[in-house]
Design a protein around this motif. Sequence first.
Motif, PDB file in Angstrom:
ATOM      1  N   THR A 166       0.304  11.333   7.172  1.00 16.38           N
ATOM      2  CA  THR A 166       1.280  10.678   6.833  1.00 16.38           C
ATOM      3  C   THR A 166       1.852   9.725   7.762  1.00 16.38           C
ATOM      4  O   THR A 166       1.906  10.076   8.822  1.00 16.38           O
ATOM      5  CB  THR A 166       2.601  11.561   6.297  1.00 16.38           C
ATOM      6  OG1 THR A 166       2.313  12.674   5.537  1.00 16.38           O
ATOM      7  CG2 THR A 166       3.834  10.861   6.078  1.00 16.38           C
ATOM      8  N   HIS A 167       1.741   8.275   7.552  1.00 11.73           N
ATOM      9  CA  HIS A 167       1.919   7.418   8.505  1.00 11.73           C
ATOM     10  C   HIS A 167       3.422   7.365   8.751  1.00 11.73           C
ATOM     11  O   HIS A 167       4.161   7.515   7.779  1.00 11.73           O
ATOM     12  CB  HIS A 167       1.367   6.068   8.329  1.00 11.73           C
ATOM     13  CG  HIS A 167      -0.131   6.313   8.016  1.00 11.73           C
ATOM     14  ND1 HIS A 167      -1.312   5.931   9.016  1.00 11.73           N
ATOM     15  CD2 HIS A 167      -1.062   6.586   6.979  1.00 11.73           C
ATOM     16  CE1 HIS A 167      -2.247   6.065   8.820  1.00 11.73           C
ATOM     17  NE2 HIS A 167      -2.537   6.586   7.620  1.00 11.73           N
ATOM     18  N   ARG A 168       3.799   6.683   9.809  1.00  8.84           N
ATOM     19  CA  ARG A 168       5.488   6.448  10.212  1.00  8.84           C
ATOM     20  C   ARG A 168       6.102   5.606   9.293  1.00  8.84           C
ATOM     21  O   ARG A 168       7.143   5.518   8.990  1.00  8.84           O
ATOM     22  CB  ARG A 168       5.503   5.850  11.658  1.00  8.84           C
ATOM     23  CG  ARG A 168       5.023   6.957  12.685  1.00  8.84           C
ATOM     24  CD  ARG A 168       5.276   6.408  13.907  1.00  8.84           C
ATOM     25  NE  ARG A 168       4.656   7.282  15.054  1.00  8.84           N
ATOM     26  CZ  ARG A 168       4.652   6.850  16.381  1.00  8.84           C
ATOM     27  NH1 ARG A 168       4.852   5.711  16.709  1.00  8.84           N
ATOM     28  NH2 ARG A 168       3.974   7.700  17.195  1.00  8.84           N
ATOM     29  N   ASN A 169       5.027   4.613   8.434  1.00  7.45           N
ATOM     30  CA  ASN A 169       5.758   3.407   7.475  1.00  7.45           C
ATOM     31  C   ASN A 169       5.630   4.293   6.231  1.00  7.45           C
ATOM     32  O   ASN A 169       5.984   3.471   5.158  1.00  7.45           O
ATOM     33  CB  ASN A 169       4.818   2.351   7.646  1.00  7.45           C
ATOM     34  CG  ASN A 169       3.157   2.513   7.069  1.00  7.45           C
ATOM     35  OD1 ASN A 169       2.895   3.653   6.815  1.00  7.45           O
ATOM     36  ND2 ASN A 169       2.521   1.552   7.195  1.00  7.45           N
ATOM     37  N   GLY A 170       5.247   5.451   6.211  1.00  6.45           N
ATOM     38  CA  GLY A 170       5.555   6.073   4.661  1.00  6.45           C
ATOM     39  C   GLY A 170       4.280   6.209   3.955  1.00  6.45           C
ATOM     40  O   GLY A 170       3.881   6.892   2.979  1.00  6.45           O
ATOM     41  N   VAL A 210       0.659   7.559  13.093  1.00  3.98           N
ATOM     42  CA  VAL A 210       0.629   8.955  12.198  1.00  3.98           C
ATOM     43  C   VAL A 210       1.932   9.732  12.616  1.00  3.98           C
ATOM     44  O   VAL A 210       2.132   9.876  13.761  1.00  3.98           O
ATOM     45  CB  VAL A 210      -0.689   9.730  12.160  1.00  3.98           C
ATOM     46  CG1 VAL A 210      -0.483  11.008  11.442  1.00  3.98           C
ATOM     47  CG2 VAL A 210      -1.673   8.925  11.389  1.00  3.98           C
ATOM     48  N   ALA A 211       2.495  10.436  11.696  1.00  4.61           N
ATOM     49  CA  ALA A 211       3.764  11.054  12.045  1.00  4.61           C
ATOM     50  C   ALA A 211       3.503  12.533  11.655  1.00  4.61           C
ATOM     51  O   ALA A 211       3.795  13.145  12.371  1.00  4.61           O
ATOM     52  CB  ALA A 211       4.810  10.622  10.869  1.00  4.61           C
ATOM     53  N   SER A 212       2.614  12.857  10.522  1.00  2.00           N
ATOM     54  CA  SER A 212       2.118  14.173  10.700  1.00  2.00           C
ATOM     55  C   SER A 212       0.714  14.449  10.194  1.00  2.00           C
ATOM     56  O   SER A 212       0.245  13.497   9.586  1.00  2.00           O
ATOM     57  CB  SER A 212       3.295  14.931   9.692  1.00  2.00           C
ATOM     58  OG  SER A 212       2.987  14.513   8.487  1.00  2.00           O
ATOM     59  N   LEU A 215       0.731  -1.165   0.151  1.00  2.00           N
ATOM     60  CA  LEU A 215       0.139   0.057  -0.180  1.00  2.00           C
ATOM     61  C   LEU A 215       0.753   1.140  -0.010  1.00  2.00           C
ATOM     62  O   LEU A 215       1.742   1.582   0.518  1.00  2.00           O
ATOM     63  CB  LEU A 215      -0.896  -0.086   1.213  1.00  2.00           C
ATOM     64  CG  LEU A 215      -1.975   0.893   1.372  1.00  2.00           C
ATOM     65  CD1 LEU A 215      -2.866   0.945  -0.117  1.00  2.00           C
ATOM     66  CD2 LEU A 215      -2.799   0.899   2.555  1.00  2.00           C
ATOM     67  N   VAL A 216       0.648   2.197  -0.919  1.00  2.00           N
ATOM     68  CA  VAL A 216       1.344   3.354  -0.999  1.00  2.00           C
ATOM     69  C   VAL A 216       0.361   4.612  -0.570  1.00  2.00           C
ATOM     70  O   VAL A 216       1.010   5.591   0.143  1.00  2.00           O
ATOM     71  CB  VAL A 216       1.644   3.953  -2.543  1.00  2.00           C
ATOM     72  CG1 VAL A 216       2.449   4.866  -2.648  1.00  2.00           C
ATOM     73  CG2 VAL A 216       2.680   2.264  -2.930  1.00  2.00           C
ATOM     74  N   ARG A 217      -0.927   4.751  -1.225  1.00  2.00           N
ATOM     75  CA  ARG A 217      -1.696   5.760  -0.737  1.00  2.00           C
ATOM     76  C   ARG A 217      -3.235   5.285  -0.696  1.00  2.00           C
ATOM     77  O   ARG A 217      -3.502   4.431  -1.431  1.00  2.00           O
ATOM     78  CB  ARG A 217      -1.926   6.865  -1.796  1.00  2.00           C
ATOM     79  CG  ARG A 217      -2.520   8.158  -1.611  1.00  2.00           C
ATOM     80  CD  ARG A 217      -2.423   9.397  -2.356  1.00  2.00           C
ATOM     81  NE  ARG A 217      -2.933   9.201  -3.645  1.00  2.00           N
ATOM     82  CZ  ARG A 217      -2.395   8.974  -4.754  1.00  2.00           C
ATOM     83  NH1 ARG A 217      -0.913   9.017  -4.803  1.00  2.00           N
ATOM     84  NH2 ARG A 217      -2.800   8.880  -6.063  1.00  2.00           N
ATOM     85  N   LEU A 221      -5.366   0.297   8.841  1.00  2.00           N
ATOM     86  CA  LEU A 221      -4.633  -0.145   7.609  1.00  2.00           C
ATOM     87  C   LEU A 221      -3.141   0.058   7.957  1.00  2.00           C
ATOM     88  O   LEU A 221      -2.323  -0.798   7.458  1.00  2.00           O
ATOM     89  CB  LEU A 221      -5.204   0.635   6.286  1.00  2.00           C
ATOM     90  CG  LEU A 221      -6.385   0.196   5.702  1.00  2.00           C
ATOM     91  CD1 LEU A 221      -6.924   1.002   4.515  1.00  2.00           C
ATOM     92  CD2 LEU A 221      -6.148  -1.494   5.249  1.00  2.00           C
ATOM     93  N   SER A 222      -2.790   1.387   8.349  1.00  5.18           N
ATOM     94  CA  SER A 222      -1.231   1.856   8.220  1.00  5.18           C
ATOM     95  C   SER A 222      -0.661   2.028   9.560  1.00  5.18           C
ATOM     96  O   SER A 222       0.478   2.680   9.480  1.00  5.18           O
ATOM     97  CB  SER A 222      -1.445   2.904   7.038  1.00  5.18           C
ATOM     98  OG  SER A 222      -1.779   2.322   5.765  1.00  5.18           O
TER      99      SER A 222
END
Length: 343
Positions: free
Chosen positions: A213-217, A188-190, A146-148, A184-185
């Motif tokens: 933006t999740h910590r995993n990118g 969250v970082a931001s 998963l990317v977005r 899912l992801s």
Amino acid sequence: MQSPIRIGLVGYGFGGRFFHAPLIAAEQACDFVGVVTTSPERRAQVAERWDRPSYDSLEHLVRAGAEAVAISTPAATHVPLVRRALELGLAVVCDKPFALDAASARATVELAEKLGRPLTVYQNRRWDSDFLTLRALLERGRLGTLVRYESRFERFALGQAVPLAGGGTLLDFGSHLVDQALVLSGPVASVYAEMHRRDDTKGLDDDVFVALTHRNGVRSHLWGSWRQGAPGPRMRATGSTGTFVVDRVDGQEQALLAGTTPQSEGDRWGREPEQHRGHVRRGDVIEPAFPERGRWDLFYAGFAAAVRGAGPVPVDPWDAVATATVLDAALSSAREGRVVQLS
């Protein structure tokens, strides 16, 4: 076999009437005791639909033998009612939004742990057909990594008042949208958010966009609106090898509004018609994605098992604290016009 849990409901507005009472009454592991409401009109509705008594307060519900309660009242009343129910010895289901801010959510979960009472939050959208289908596709590797993730709850109610009970679109729709993104992801970082308020909504927002933006990118883009005349796809999830798209929202809400229940529908409950299924797309290559069955009916079965000590609550209340933390950051971002970093 374990005895059914004796559970009552606080509130018989839209949520209590359509999303809680039918699912409680349909669940064999629950004994629906009755409803706490002081409205004569709603008391008459309870008696007519369910042949159950109404009570004046949580205290009266406890005296009637309840051991658990579902709270479906305006958002601002959730924390006081949950805390009182916990203090009375009840296991608790709280509707979303769990709390108006993360600090209140955290303090309430800590109280439940201190008292040793089961507490969960009604994040029923984890059991939507589209969300379950996406998770299954990811687990089977059909999308790659998963990317977005893009998710929308968009409705067209221009000229109508935003429902006050939900606390505004960010808290109401955002509670589900953010919860799904976190499932899912992960953390969250931001957070970045935009928000629109109408003059006639008593200060409530009626249209929001939130970018996580999740910590995993992974990046999650979330929309919630009461004024969108052309709603976008319900969900679009882009992976490294394919994209899952589904246009229509899960049908369980409409089924409940139409008066059907898991009890009346049996194995047909939660099954999406073929024309509503999503697709996996890779450029010009389009493949159907067989929809997983929507399973809102599993929530109260899981809660009853947790009350009897036979498993965890369906939704960890600390997940609701994490969601509230993101929503707090989204509110700050929209007010201040900046990206908010989360530690």
